[in-house]
Design a protein around this motif. Structure first.
Motif, short mmCIF file in Angstrom:
data_model
loop_
_atom_site.label_atom_id
_atom_site.label_comp_id
_atom_site.label_asym_id
_atom_site.label_seq_id
_atom_site.Cartn_x
_atom_site.Cartn_y
_atom_site.Cartn_z
N THR B 443 -2.94 -2.47 11.65
CA THR B 443 -2.27 -1.21 11.26
C THR B 443 -2.16 -0.31 12.48
N HIS B 444 -1.11 0.50 12.48
CA HIS B 444 -1.00 1.58 13.46
C HIS B 444 -1.16 2.92 12.75
N GLU B 446 -0.54 2.81 9.14
CA GLU B 446 0.00 2.54 7.81
C GLU B 446 -1.13 2.22 6.83
N GLY B 447 -1.08 2.79 5.68
CA GLY B 447 -2.02 2.44 4.61
C GLY B 447 -3.42 2.99 4.80
N ASP B 636 -7.90 0.88 5.32
CA ASP B 636 -6.53 0.40 5.16
C ASP B 636 -6.43 -0.13 3.74
N GLU B 638 -4.10 -1.12 1.94
CA GLU B 638 -3.22 -2.27 1.67
C GLU B 638 -3.86 -3.58 2.10
N LEU B 639 -4.68 -3.53 3.14
CA LEU B 639 -5.31 -4.76 3.63
C LEU B 639 -6.80 -4.82 3.29
#
Lengths: 302, 764
Positions: B443-444, B446-447, B636, B638-639
């Motif tokens: 990720t940068h 995101e999420g 994160d 999403e992950l």
């Protein structure tokens, strides 16, 4: 156990041919673990550390690359640390993958040649090699050199296309013509084997997309349908030329197609369902980042 | 012989109580020169290896060692028939064979031993031992193991201990009720120095064992029974210990190495590799917890009910005592008038579980802290405030009816951590290493969602429930080369926590000398008790203090006699006899002359008491230590990847004998608790360990562990020497639940199991 230490490539190939019971060892970061855990008892170790030519890399013009551009000829024994230091511009995907390998000590020892020799589905170097369209150069004393595309190199879980008398000489990786990304999920923030990994490469020169999936199938593999889908959508929307924004729905659909290309299993590191899910997220994000780089790329090559 | 490198005598620069005196082993460890037990060497030694069961449960029909004996270089092959004494050892109950005879009850149980001139030879020979196993069904579900018709792992049944605790009105109701089920996975101590020892046969027919352990004398007691030898013939010496955390309380190589040494007449070294280490020591009990809180509408607790099942694995080890803690301390540092707790420890054919830092409180804290958050949310009270509302105070009674008779700063600790500055918000273009997934480049930003969590705990210090918990110290004071030297001799194990330094600091303070020699730790002096339960600074510290006081009394009496003064007005400082107004009356050298003054003292803390078997009521513990954590995480969502951004804590240590060492314990303990929350788990399927390596048993790296703000309170316990309060365990208990709470806050999921895996966060 015999310890063979040839000092030239010719001697190494001769030893390889003479000793089918030998296991080739480069940095030793896989082989020594197997020996220490008593998973392997080879008759001999064939140490390639003294074959100095294996530790060199060079840019070669034209010849090897799929698109006819220049190619990095990466000696099989170049350690990850040097890939990070030397090749970030030419092979950004591989350099990003190299950064995620083990610890600094492991990156000083481990090599792409060794990674290919082990052919683990979790090998960090494999997805970017697949995405970039790399070719593996192998050689035997009896039959000389042959070149195996990365897509044909991995034949099963920890099995590769190498014949018993062959050694890996080098990897020929096209110099990046566009942005590349590599993402790897692990359950801690460093020194971890991939639960799942994904590499993508944009090839604006030929309006193509490359992919590589790690740790989510018996072998590292591409996601060809996802590649064609994304390249086709970019083409039909004229985005290669316009460098317009990547529609979020397109990135998402690409991610779903990448996930669909995997055949993951449940194991101690993660579940199959999570692996598939994480691939869809990584592929979406990687494509988005790569496209953003392409949009900002001063080289208006396409 | 060159074996005593791990037990060398040590001296360090000056440093008294309250100073951060340098530890003598610090530089050696950082530069790689410290001699650990795995570095032990003897010129004519042979190597011992252990053949272990591949099955979680099987009957041994026969063992054929013929082929193994024919391997060149092999000097001995031993089985259960070669155990001269009782073929049974165990910390609390001698229920575990030295070598399995009729049955194996877990994967990895020792079956046979081989000695050879090279470890590889020994391993190859061990592989040629033919064990005829009749594989039996394994009991691997602890909840199923409790059923009456479950096959017994041991006769008469699978219950190790049931602790029943009842207080107040069992049928009381409350307007607000919250409940949960929680599951805690099996954590490993993951000490970095695997089990190792060197047994040297002696001319008197006895044996000297150099070994990494936590309690020399409890090892000696078990070894004497197994070897059929008196204690004067079984001498133990502490070798360099590379961490312990409870994993060295039970025997490992001890009896095995001695059996081989006595059989071969040669020194025998045994060293486990990492994989064998996972099978060579007990783990933290996995736990299944069902908790219910009843409260008034303002959040004041009315009742708590809890049912806890701990999987003890195949042998008892310290399961009964862990159940004791999970029961008596299992509801946390809260005032609860009506309580019903049932805590069970059960046998299964899983790996044996026993002592690990936090000892039963760790598992419970995940449940009571998650439920306290839930209660706060349901009644609409802040999560800090609800803990402060219900938090124990000095003078309160805990759930066993014991009065908390020294500081209980629950509300203050929580206030401190909640008032500490929060970490900065995430930058716009953050360094990958600061994000969940780090250089994995997942990720940068995101999420990524930030979450904050809190937890508080209390932990008993020292051994409980009526155990005769004491330590012995011998202190000697003499002039050497014109300088006063104190020598302190205890058998209390230094396992990396800094006890040697503490012993030196106490001697300097009490005797007013600079040079303190710490005698190698061995069984030539009385027991120091276990290096566990956060007890050594308290109990062995107390013994050293008392021995110093006894030595000082003798010296001052002598001085008084020769000076013609009253003892009462005299002090010992800076190698001088000093009078009431600070005037120097005599040199220590004048008083001692050529003599040495030596005193040996046993020190006991206040007695504890057994709890009532029906109600669980009683003064079970001697001291309580409190800590609180605040965790800040970026998830994160999403992950399902987590980056712990901050892990801040406040803890009452009574008195910091060595402030740097105190903070070091808090850092390490916090990391270990965070590891359990996020990644550390021995995964066991059908009785088989699936990840016995540091490749797949993950412990936090420096990229996983944030810098910490640590606030240390010093509310002296008037009953303890110098007012000290045990330090080592509380951080391991409160850090994990704080991290888990922070992850829940970030992702919005209930997360009723630890370690929290990425797929639990993503729900995939």
């Amino acid at each position: 156990m015999d310890f063979l230490q040839p000092t030239s490539w010719a001697d190494a190939l001769a030893a390889r041919a003479e000793r089918p019971d030998a296991v080739a060892i480069a940095g030793g970061t896989d082989v020594m673990v197997d020996l220490n855990f008593d998973r392997r008892r080879p008759g001999a170790l064939l140490d390639l550390g003294r074959v100095t030519g294996l530790r060199e890399w060079a840019v070669e013009d034209g010849a090897g690359g799929v698109g006819g551009g220049s190619t990095v000829r990466l000696g099989a024994g170049v350690p990850y640390a040097r890939i990070i230091d030397d090749l970030g511009a030419q092979l950004p995907g591989l350099a990003m993958a190299a950064r995620t390998v083990g610890s600094p000590q492991i990156r000083n020892r481990g090599t792409v040649g060794g990674n290919l020799g082990s052919a683990s589905p979790a090998g960090d170097a494999h997805p970017p090699l697949l995405a970039a369209g790399a070719v593996i150069e192998v050689e035997s004393a009896a039959r000389g050199t042959r070149r195996i595309p990365a897509t044909e190199f991995f034949t099963g879980v920890k099995r590769n296309a190498l014949a018993g008398d062959e050694l890996i000489a080098a990897v020929l990786v096209p110099v990046a013509a566009g942005p590349q990304q590599y993402c790897k999920v692990g359950t801690r923030n460093a020194m971890v084997i991939a639960v799942s990994a994904f590499a993508c490469a944009l090839h604006p020169d030929r309006k193509a997309v490359g992919t590589g999936i790690g740790s989510a199938a018996p072998t590292p593999r591409r996601a060809p349908e996802a590649e064609e889908f994304l390249a086709g959508e970019l083409e039909s929307a004229g985005l290669w030329e316009s460098r317009g924004e990547l529609p979020d729905g397109l990135a998402r659909a690409f991610g779903e197609r990448v996930a669909a290309a995997a055949s993951p299993i449940d194991d101690v590191r993660g579940s199959a369902a999570y692996r598939r899910h994480s691939l869809s997220v990584m592929a979406r994000r990687a494509a988005t980042w790569a496209w953003a780089q392409y949009r900002n790329d001063p080289r208006k090559a396409a | 012989m060159s074996t005593d490198v791990g037990t060398r005598t040590t001296t360090t620069p000056a440093g008294r109580i309250g100073d951060s005196a340098l530890r003598p082993d610090g530089t050696l460890k950082v530069t790689g020169e410290f001699a650990y037990a795995s570095d032990l060497w003897h010129d004519d030694m042979v190597w011992g290896v252990t053949l272990r069961s591949p099955h979680p449960h099987a009957r041994i029909r026969g063992i054929d060692i013929t082929e193994a004996l024919t391997v060149p270089g092999v000097t001995a092959v031993l089985t259960a028939d070669d155990v001269p004494g009782e073929n049974a050892v165990g910390l609390e109950h001698a229920d575990q064979p030295v070598l399995a005879s009729e049955f194996v009850r877990y994967e990895g149980e020792p079956v046979a031993l081989v000695a050879a001139d090279h470890p590889e030879t020994a391993r190859r020979a061990a592989a040629r031992i033919r064990v005829d196993y009749e594989v039996l069904p394994a009991v691997t579900d602890p909840l199923r193991a409790m059923d009456e018709d479950a096959p017994p792992v041991h006769r008469p049944g699978n219950l190790v201990r049931h602790l029943q605790l009842r207080r107040g009105d069992p049928s009381v109701t409350a307007p607000v009720v919250v409940s949960l089920d929680f599951e805690v996975g099996m954590q490993d101590q993951a000490f970095l120095g695997p089990e190792s020892g060197l047994a040297v046969p002696a001319e008197d027919g006895g044996v000297d064992l150099y070994v990494a352990t936590q309690w020399l004398h409890v090892d000696q007691r078990q070894m004497c029974l197994a070897l059929g030898m008196p204690s004067e013939k079984v001498r133990l010496h502490l070798a360099g210990v590379g961490g312990a955390f409870g994993g060295r309380e039970d025997l490992s190589v001890h009896v095995h190495a001695c059996l081989l040494a006595l059989r071969t007449g040669r020194p025998v070294k045994m060293s486990y590799g990492r994989e064998e280490s996972f099978f060579g020591h007990v783990h933290r009990h996995p736990a299944w917890l069902t908790y219910e809180f009843g409260a008034e509408r303002d959040g004041t607790l009315v009742y708590a009910r809890a049912r806890t099942v701990l999987d003890g694995g195949a042998y008892a080890s310290s399961t009964a005592a862990v159940v004791g803690n999970a029961g008596t301390l299992g509801l946390g540092p809260y005032r609860i008038p009506n309580v019903a707790v049932d805590a069970y420890g059960v046998f299964t054919n899983n790996p044996p579980c026993g002592a690990m830092r936090g000892f039963g409180c760790v598992q419970a804290a995940f449940a009571h802290e998650a439920l306290m958050d839930e209660l706060a949310d349901v009644v609409g009270v802040d999560r800090i405030a609800i803990r402060q509302l219900n938090g124990m105070r000095e003078g309160d009674r805990n759930i066993t009816g014991q009065v908390i008779d020294s500081a209980a700063p629950v509300a203050e600790l929580l206030q401190i951590v909640s008032d500490l500055p929060l970490p900065a918000e995430r930058e716009d273009e953050p360094d990958l290493r600061s994000l969940p997934g780090a250089v994995g480049n997942t990720t940068h930003g995101e999420g990524v969602v930030r979450g904050i969590g809190y937890a508080v705990t209390y932990k008993n210090v020292g051994f409980s429930e009526g155990f005769d918990d004491y330590s012995t110290a011998r202190v000697r004071l003499e002039m050497t080369g014109g300088e006063a030297v104190a020598t302190v001799h205890t058998a209390a194990a230094e396992v990396g926590q800094g006890l040697i330094t503490v012993e030196q600091q106490i001697c300097r303070t009490e005797l007013g000398v600079e040079r303190v020699v710490v005698h190698p730790k061995n069984t030539a002096v009385g027991s120091g008790g276990s290096t566990s339960a956060s007890r050594q600074t308290y109990v062995t510290g107390g013994a050293v203090k008392a021995a110093c006081e006894a030595v000082r009394a003798v010296v001052l009496e002598r001085a008084a006699l020769s000076l013609g003064r009253e003892v009462a007005g005299l002090r010992l400082d800076g190698e001088k006899i000093v009078g009431g107004s600070g005037e120097v009356l005599a040199g220590l050298a004048d008083v001692l002359g050529e003599d040495a003054v030596e005193e040996t003292v046993e020190y006991r803390h206040r007695p504890t008491h057994a709890i009532d078997p029906e109600t669980g009521q009683g003064d079970a513990h001697v001291q309580f230590a409190f800590s609180a954590h605040r965790a800040v995480v970026d998830v994160d969502v999403e992950l399902g990847l987590v980056k712990v951004v901050a892990l801040d804590t406040a803890q009452d240590v009574g008195k910091a004998i060595n402030p740097d060492a105190v903070v070091g314990q808090i850092h390490g303990g916090s990391a270990q608790g965070m590891g359990l929350a996020l990644m550390e788990e021995v995964v066991v399927t059908d009785g088989h360990v699936r990840n016995p390596s540091f490749t797949d048993y993950l412990i936090p790296t420096i990229l996983d562990m944030p810098p910490m703000q640590v606030k240390v309170l010093e509310y002296a316990d008037p009953h303890a020497p110098y007012g000290v309060r045990g330090v080592g365990e509380p951080p391991t208990i409160s850090s994990g639940p704080a991290v888990a709470a922070a992850v829940r806050a970030a992702c919005g999921r209930a997360l009723r199991r630890v370690p929290i895996r990425p797929e639990h966060i993503t729900g995939t």
